[in-house]
Design an enzyme around this catalytic site. Structure first.
Site, PDB file in Angstrom:
ATOM      1  N   TYR A 144      15.596  32.486  -1.494  1.00  0.00           N
ATOM      2  CA  TYR A 144      14.411  32.843  -2.289  1.00  0.00           C
ATOM      3  C   TYR A 144      13.610  33.939  -1.587  1.00  0.00           C
ATOM      4  O   TYR A 144      13.276  34.964  -2.194  1.00  0.00           O
ATOM      5  CB  TYR A 144      13.551  31.600  -2.503  1.00  0.00           C
ATOM      6  N   LYS A 148      12.966  37.871  -2.803  1.00  0.00           N
ATOM      7  CA  LYS A 148      11.621  38.406  -3.002  1.00  0.00           C
ATOM      8  C   LYS A 148      11.412  39.665  -2.154  1.00  0.00           C
ATOM      9  O   LYS A 148      10.795  40.651  -2.604  1.00  0.00           O
ATOM     10  CB  LYS A 148      10.582  37.344  -2.650  1.00  0.00           C
TER      11      LYS A 148
END
Length: 322
Positions: A144, A148
């Site tokens: 994740y 990002k």
């Protein structure tokens, strides 16, 4: 002149508060692209249909006449996935999908793209005496956070072409009325009144009330000095897990004994039962420095940590009556 703002992730925790805030202004038109167009949103929101977020999404209808995009939609943590499979799934939505939206926004004449990123771009933890800043070299460690970070980097490359202005906001753990996940679990522990082994956790963590995030986003909608910058966001007050639980107990009106168990023992027990990641969030430190927000934008969080905890606890208690 009315301003038209597109908010992705409008049905998510942060997204709901963003939509509510923008809808409260008569000078703002809110567009919410959704997979399920039957989801209930305020009557003055223009809902468009987006079947999926990826490199092939057609955003043109949603972007018509839009001045600013606030991109809060993302693929978040998913348990029990193979690492290689996981990173590619995250990249499909969080990187490729984000860049597709940003490029189509630029082609549609959108002036500014506000990207809701994550403190995980900076890393997972700090020492108790240090704090992440917006100028630090990124050190994401999970799929994740990596996705990002990659999205941020590609957005800034797009911004350097002059096609669109980009603002990146990296929140720490967001809490508020209706919060889920680990924060909600903590509230459930505390309301039961049973003794908990968190009486001597001397870490230091930054949190952020959801309405403080919304206020910073609102500030960045048209602030000239926000263009092509990265901002971290918190309540600007750091607490230990023990202090946080005591404040929540006070807000909940509940008495629970917090037993002083050594952190090393708690860490060992958590590892043994496969809860090491949760233990890190409860026992480790993660602090951020938001001085850049004050210096560039003149922004300070309008709500204190105590304000946010009280509102969150009150909502939690009310929801238990239903």
């Amino acid at each position: 002149m009315q301003k038209k703002i597109l908010v992705t992730g409008a049905t998510g925790f942060l997204g709901r508060f963003l939509v509510e805030h923008f809808c409260s202004s008569p000078d703002t038109i809110v567009v919410a692209p959704l997979r399920n167009i039957d989801v209930k949103l305020p009557d003055n929101v223009t809902v468009t249909h987006i079947p999926d977020i990826n490199n092939n999404t057609d955003w043109r209808k949603s972007l018509s006449g839009v001045h600013v995009v606030v991109h809060a939609a993302a693929r978040v943590h998913v348990m029990d996935e193979e690492p290689l499979q996981s990173i590619e799934k995250f990249r499909k939505i969080n990187v490729q999908g984000t860049l597709r939206l940003a490029r189509e926004a630029a082609e549609a004449g959108v002036k500014r793209f506000i990207y809701i990123s994550s403190i995980k771009v900076n890393g997972e933890s700090t020492s108790i005496n240090d704090a992440f800043t917006a100028y630090d070299t990124p050190h994401p460690s999970d799929a994740y956070g990596i996705s990002k970070c990659e999205a941020e980097q590609q957005l800034m490359q797009l911004a350097q072409t002059g096609a669109i202005e980009v603002v990146v906001i990296r929140p720490v753990l967001i809490y508020g009325p209706g919060v889920g996940a680990n924060f909600h679990q903590m509230l459930q522990w505390l309301i039961k009144g049973i003794p908990l082994p968190f009486g001597s956790v001397n870490n230091s963590r930054s949190l952020v009330f959801v309405k403080n995030v919304v206020d910073l986003v609102s500030t960045c909608i048209d602030h000239p000095r926000a263009a092509n910058e990265v901002f971290l966001v918190s309540d600007d007050e750091d607490v230990s897990t023990t202090q946080l639980m005591r404040r929540l107990l006070n807000s909940l009106g509940t008495k629970t004994r917090l037993i002083p168990v050594p952190v090393k023992m708690l860490t060992l027990l958590a590892d043994l039962v496969g809860r090491g990641t949760v233990a890190q969030r409860l026992l480790g430190s993660l602090k951020v420095d938001i001085q850049k927000n004050r210096r560039l934008l003149g922004w300070r969080p309008p709500y204190t940590l105590n304000d946010g905890l009280q509102v969150t606890a009150a909502h939690f208690l009310e929801s238990r009556k239903k």
